[in-house]
Design an enzyme around this catalytic site. Sequence first.
Site, PDB file in Angstrom:
ATOM      1  N   LYS A 104       0.851  -1.190   0.000  1.00 21.15           N
ATOM      2  CA  LYS A 104       0.000   0.000   0.000  1.00 21.15           C
ATOM      3  C   LYS A 104       0.889   1.243   0.000  1.00 21.15           C
ATOM      4  O   LYS A 104       1.789   1.376   0.819  1.00 21.15           O
ATOM      5  CB  LYS A 104      -0.904   0.001   1.225  1.00 21.15           C
ATOM      6  CG  LYS A 104      -1.769   1.261   1.364  1.00 21.15           C
ATOM      7  CD  LYS A 104      -2.587   1.240   2.656  1.00 21.15           C
ATOM      8  CE  LYS A 104      -3.266   2.581   2.914  1.00 21.15           C
ATOM      9  NZ  LYS A 104      -4.006   2.599   4.192  1.00 21.15           N
ATOM     10  N   ASP A 144      -2.462  10.294   4.088  1.00 20.97           N
ATOM     11  CA  ASP A 144      -3.887   9.975   4.163  1.00 20.97           C
ATOM     12  C   ASP A 144      -4.594  10.975   5.073  1.00 20.97           C
ATOM     13  O   ASP A 144      -4.547  10.877   6.294  1.00 20.97           O
ATOM     14  CB  ASP A 144      -4.084   8.555   4.684  1.00 20.97           C
ATOM     15  CG  ASP A 144      -5.550   8.211   4.854  1.00 20.97           C
ATOM     16  OD1 ASP A 144      -6.386   8.851   4.188  1.00 20.97           O
ATOM     17  OD2 ASP A 144      -5.860   7.296   5.635  1.00 20.97           O
ATOM     18  N   LYS A 147      -9.820  12.756   8.988  1.00 20.90           N
ATOM     19  CA  LYS A 147      -9.271  12.349  10.276  1.00 20.90           C
ATOM     20  C   LYS A 147      -9.214  13.585  11.176  1.00 20.90           C
ATOM     21  O   LYS A 147      -8.673  14.621  10.787  1.00 20.90           O
ATOM     22  CB  LYS A 147      -7.864  11.771  10.098  1.00 20.90           C
ATOM     23  CG  LYS A 147      -7.828  10.455   9.338  1.00 20.90           C
ATOM     24  CD  LYS A 147      -6.406   9.958   9.181  1.00 20.90           C
ATOM     25  CE  LYS A 147      -6.348   8.691   8.340  1.00 20.90           C
ATOM     26  NZ  LYS A 147      -6.941   7.528   9.015  1.00 20.90           N
ATOM     27  N   ASP A 150       1.368   5.844   6.275  1.00 23.47           N
ATOM     28  CA  ASP A 150       0.352   5.020   5.627  1.00 23.47           C
ATOM     29  C   ASP A 150       0.882   4.372   4.349  1.00 23.47           C
ATOM     30  O   ASP A 150       0.158   3.632   3.691  1.00 23.47           O
ATOM     31  CB  ASP A 150      -0.895   5.856   5.315  1.00 23.47           C
ATOM     32  CG  ASP A 150      -2.166   5.032   5.379  1.00 23.47           C
ATOM     33  OD1 ASP A 150      -2.126   3.928   5.970  1.00 23.47           O
ATOM     34  OD2 ASP A 150      -3.192   5.478   4.860  1.00 23.47           O
ATOM     35  N   ASP A 162     -12.161   7.358   4.109  1.00 19.88           N
ATOM     36  CA  ASP A 162     -10.971   7.040   4.892  1.00 19.88           C
ATOM     37  C   ASP A 162     -10.640   5.551   4.842  1.00 19.88           C
ATOM     38  O   ASP A 162      -9.698   5.105   5.478  1.00 19.88           O
ATOM     39  CB  ASP A 162     -11.155   7.489   6.345  1.00 19.88           C
ATOM     40  CG  ASP A 162      -9.846   7.511   7.114  1.00 19.88           C
ATOM     41  OD1 ASP A 162      -8.777   7.582   6.468  1.00 19.88           O
ATOM     42  OD2 ASP A 162      -9.875   7.454   8.360  1.00 19.88           O
ATOM     43  N   GLU A 167      -9.482   4.105   2.156  1.00 16.35           N
ATOM     44  CA  GLU A 167      -8.969   4.307   0.797  1.00 16.35           C
ATOM     45  C   GLU A 167      -7.924   3.276   0.391  1.00 16.35           C
ATOM     46  O   GLU A 167      -7.761   2.972  -0.790  1.00 16.35           O
ATOM     47  CB  GLU A 167      -8.391   5.722   0.676  1.00 16.35           C
ATOM     48  CG  GLU A 167      -6.966   5.920   1.149  1.00 16.35           C
ATOM     49  CD  GLU A 167      -6.720   5.566   2.612  1.00 16.35           C
ATOM     50  OE1 GLU A 167      -5.601   5.145   2.920  1.00 16.35           O
ATOM     51  OE2 GLU A 167      -7.648   5.710   3.440  1.00 16.35           O
ATOM     52  N   ARG A 173      -7.713   0.080   0.708  1.00 12.63           N
ATOM     53  CA  ARG A 173      -8.243  -1.121   0.053  1.00 12.63           C
ATOM     54  C   ARG A 173      -8.689  -0.828  -1.375  1.00 12.63           C
ATOM     55  O   ARG A 173      -8.702  -1.730  -2.215  1.00 12.63           O
ATOM     56  CB  ARG A 173      -9.389  -1.702   0.895  1.00 12.63           C
ATOM     57  CG  ARG A 173     -10.619  -0.821   1.009  1.00 12.63           C
ATOM     58  CD  ARG A 173     -11.509  -1.225   2.171  1.00 12.63           C
ATOM     59  NE  ARG A 173     -10.889  -0.906   3.445  1.00 12.63           N
ATOM     60  CZ  ARG A 173     -11.427  -1.217   4.626  1.00 12.63           C
ATOM     61  NH1 ARG A 173     -12.579  -1.867   4.677  1.00 12.63           N
ATOM     62  NH2 ARG A 173     -10.822  -0.901   5.745  1.00 12.63           N
TER      63      ARG A 173
END
Length: 493
Positions: free
Chosen positions: A257, A262, A269, A281, A341, A343, A345
């Site tokens: 990933k 993010d 967030k 992230d 949030d 995102e 996946r």
Amino acid sequence: MEFRCTPVSLSDWGGDTLAVGLAQDDHGPLQQALEARFGPDLSALLEQRRFKGKAGDVLTFTLLGQAPAQLIVVGLGEAQAGDVAGLRSAAAAIARAAAACKASDLGIALPSDGLDPKAAAQAIAEAVRLTLYADQRFKSEVEPAAVPGSISLLGLPESAQAGLDGLGAICSGVELARQLVAAPPNVVTPQALADTAAEIASTYGLELKVLERADCEALGMGAYLGVSQGSALPPKFIHLTYRPAEGASRRLVLIGKGVTFDSGGYNLKTGGSQIEMMKYDMGGSAAVLGAARAIAELKPDGVEVHVIVAACENMISGEAIHPGDILTASNGKTIEVNNTDAEGRLTLADALVYASGLQPDAVVDLATLTGACVIALGNEIAGLWSPSDGLADALLEAGRLGGEQFWRMPLQASYKEGLKSPVADLKNTGPRAGGSITAALFLQDFIEAGPAWAHLDIAGTVWSDKGRGLDPAGATGFGVRTLVEWVSQGGPA
């Protein structure tokens, strides 16, 4: 740092700093050898300093007018033959103590009963080097490094030196991953990840393909591009390939990933969500690029390795995806975005479809995917999901040998009900309960029938606020050693 294995015992070694590991309530050979060298008063001194040999106990003595001039004693806890994890922990404690007393020529005597001498040498040396790693790239005043120049692993046969053959490659891969995760998001951008892949390819002769936005559009990567559309920085879909010179009998894919920052998107967030830490992230991409760097240098035989990163930012703008949008992935499946949030996946969905098209034998993805996994397993253990018992067992064993902990989690098929959407094929999040499981089930929908697949959720393990074991405070480089070990074994599945 230069490491060497030597059969010389602690009784005869003559450097400036000697480090010895003693088990709890065990008057074993190493303590007897210490007493023979330094006299019977040593035991009384250890008792006076309340040293019990418990794991975590560390004492440093200055020995005036003697050689060695410094003695480090670390506790091993209850003696267990073949305990490679305990060996790593003790070596890490020794490294910190040696740095504190500015050792230059360090001798380490640790019991390695039940372990292959080469495995023992590798575990000790990796722990020392990685413990002493310090990232000072962003400091205006750099502190001088206090690391020993020479490190002797005492009581190990010279043949154990072969266990150190891959030390530089593996540790450099971990250190690269740490550097990528630790760097701020204005430095590690999607382009920076592509540049890192290009440097690896150029240095080691790997193949590199970077798909630009238009290329991804042509492949129908609507899920990945949906995440990236809110950022002013263009996405970079990175495909790095290692091919052994003599050909390969197996093809493996490692996916990381690569969300370089993010924000959460419109599901922003907020306070307490650690938005300021969302530079990590992209920990999955750091792990696979670090592994690629190590694999490229080690050059394992018989296995072809593809490293894939769908790199982008998840930002807010007038072009960002909305909660409620429907995206179409490259396999034609439609996804209702009920949480912007979730995102990671979405980026992995198109990466998994792309990986399946390579017709591999096995696919492993790594991602800082869910807070739910952190709640379940904490900050030292990563989650592992796979429908393949063989692949799961191989990764668990690779993690054990590499000093990284995983716990196999269930792919509970009935939980997939929570991903059903009334307007699309599926939603990108399910109910709060079992959130790490439904995330894995979502990913499974994008693996075509054929390759063995495993998903590793490393959300809790890529960063350590205070440091743990051989990991300093900050980025850990988690996942690199497991991947390198697994690939080096031929990627069993």
